[in-house]
Motif scaffolding. Structure first.
Motif, mmCIF file in Angstrom:
data_model
loop_
_atom_site.group_PDB
_atom_site.id
_atom_site.type_symbol
_atom_site.label_atom_id
_atom_site.label_comp_id
_atom_site.label_asym_id
_atom_site.label_seq_id
_atom_site.Cartn_x
_atom_site.Cartn_y
_atom_site.Cartn_z
ATOM 1 N N PHE A 62 0.827 -1.206 0.000
ATOM 2 C CA PHE A 62 0.000 0.000 0.000
ATOM 3 C C PHE A 62 0.862 1.258 0.000
ATOM 4 N N GLU A 63 1.879 1.252 0.870
ATOM 5 C CA GLU A 63 2.722 2.441 0.987
ATOM 6 C C GLU A 63 3.490 2.707 -0.302
ATOM 7 N N GLU A 64 4.034 1.666 -0.897
ATOM 8 C CA GLU A 64 4.789 1.869 -2.140
ATOM 9 C C GLU A 64 3.869 2.300 -3.281
ATOM 10 N N ALA A 65 2.676 1.733 -3.358
ATOM 11 C CA ALA A 65 1.725 2.159 -4.391
ATOM 12 C C ALA A 65 1.378 3.638 -4.197
ATOM 13 N N THR A 90 -3.298 1.031 7.557
ATOM 14 C CA THR A 90 -3.525 1.156 6.113
ATOM 15 C C THR A 90 -3.729 2.609 5.743
ATOM 16 N N ARG A 91 -4.590 3.285 6.483
ATOM 17 C CA ARG A 91 -4.820 4.712 6.223
ATOM 18 C C ARG A 91 -3.518 5.507 6.325
ATOM 19 N N ALA A 92 -2.740 5.248 7.361
ATOM 20 C CA ALA A 92 -1.485 5.980 7.560
ATOM 21 C C ALA A 92 -0.511 5.726 6.410
ATOM 22 N N GLY A 99 -2.302 9.794 -0.609
ATOM 23 C CA GLY A 99 -3.349 8.946 -1.183
ATOM 24 C C GLY A 99 -4.604 8.928 -0.337
ATOM 25 N N ALA A 100 -5.597 8.202 -0.832
ATOM 26 C CA ALA A 100 -6.866 8.055 -0.129
ATOM 27 C C ALA A 100 -7.276 6.591 -0.136
#
Length: 188
Positions: A62-65, A90-92, A99-100
């Motif tokens: 998620f973070e890399e995306a 995940t949000r963080a 991102g959202a």
């Protein structure tokens, strides 16, 4: 970057709807079982290393995306082995890079879930694939997880997978990528 976070119980149609959504948007699909299959190849499901590595795998992706401004579709089955902190983490990971996270709950009645669970493709994918196992999972509190705030709820009994995906695109105002995601580009 938008992380389209599809979640719901076993046999609600997460992967089926996600595939349709990926076809409409050209977003890559990072479904739950990619990480789960990788970690359970080495560590048993529910073990401390499997839980820790699965979360690390998910959150790193998620973070890399988000860092790469790459929209992503993710499927998730809330269950008790996932740390309660996972949604906040995940949000963080995503919001920390601008991102959202858009949460889409896929709903299905217990009766329809019980009917769908024995679909042969579920066994091939190493998912819960018998009524007996689903009953034990439910009765043992396996699906217990803190509530996840939904930006959108889709009834997968009322909408076919194609219509559900189209409803998600419209409700969340998703812009398709110009080209489909290619996992293994042809060498030039």
């Amino acid at each position: 970057m938008k992380l389209i976070f599809l979640y719901g119980p076993a046999a609600c149609g997460k992967l089926t709807v996600a595939r349709e959504l990926a076809a409409l948007t050209n977003y890559p699909l990072f479904h739950n079982h990619l990480a789960l299959d990788a970690v359970t190849a080495v560590f048993p499901f529910g073990s401390e290393p499997a839980i820790r590595l699965r979360s690390l795998y998910w959150l790193s992706m998620f973070e890399e995306a988000a860092r790469q401004d790459r929209p992503l579709i993710f499927t998730f089955a809330p269950e008790r082995t996932v740390p309660d902190s996972f949604i906040a983490e995940t949000r963080a990971a995503v919001e920390g890079h601008g991102g959202a996270v858009l949460f889409v709950e896929l709903a299905v009645s217990p009766e329809e879930q019980m009917r769908r669970v024995e679909n042969p493709d579920r066994k091939a994918s190493k998912k819960i694939h018998s009524r007996e196992v689903l009953r034990k999972f439910r009765d043992g509190g396996g699906a217990a997880y803190p509530p996840i705030p939904a930006d959108l709820v889709i009834d997968t009994e009322a909408l076919a997978p194609e219509a559900a995906a189209q409803a998600i695109v419209e409700a969340l105002k998703l812009e398709p990528l110009p080209e489909p995601h290619v996992a293994y580009p042809d060498p030039e």
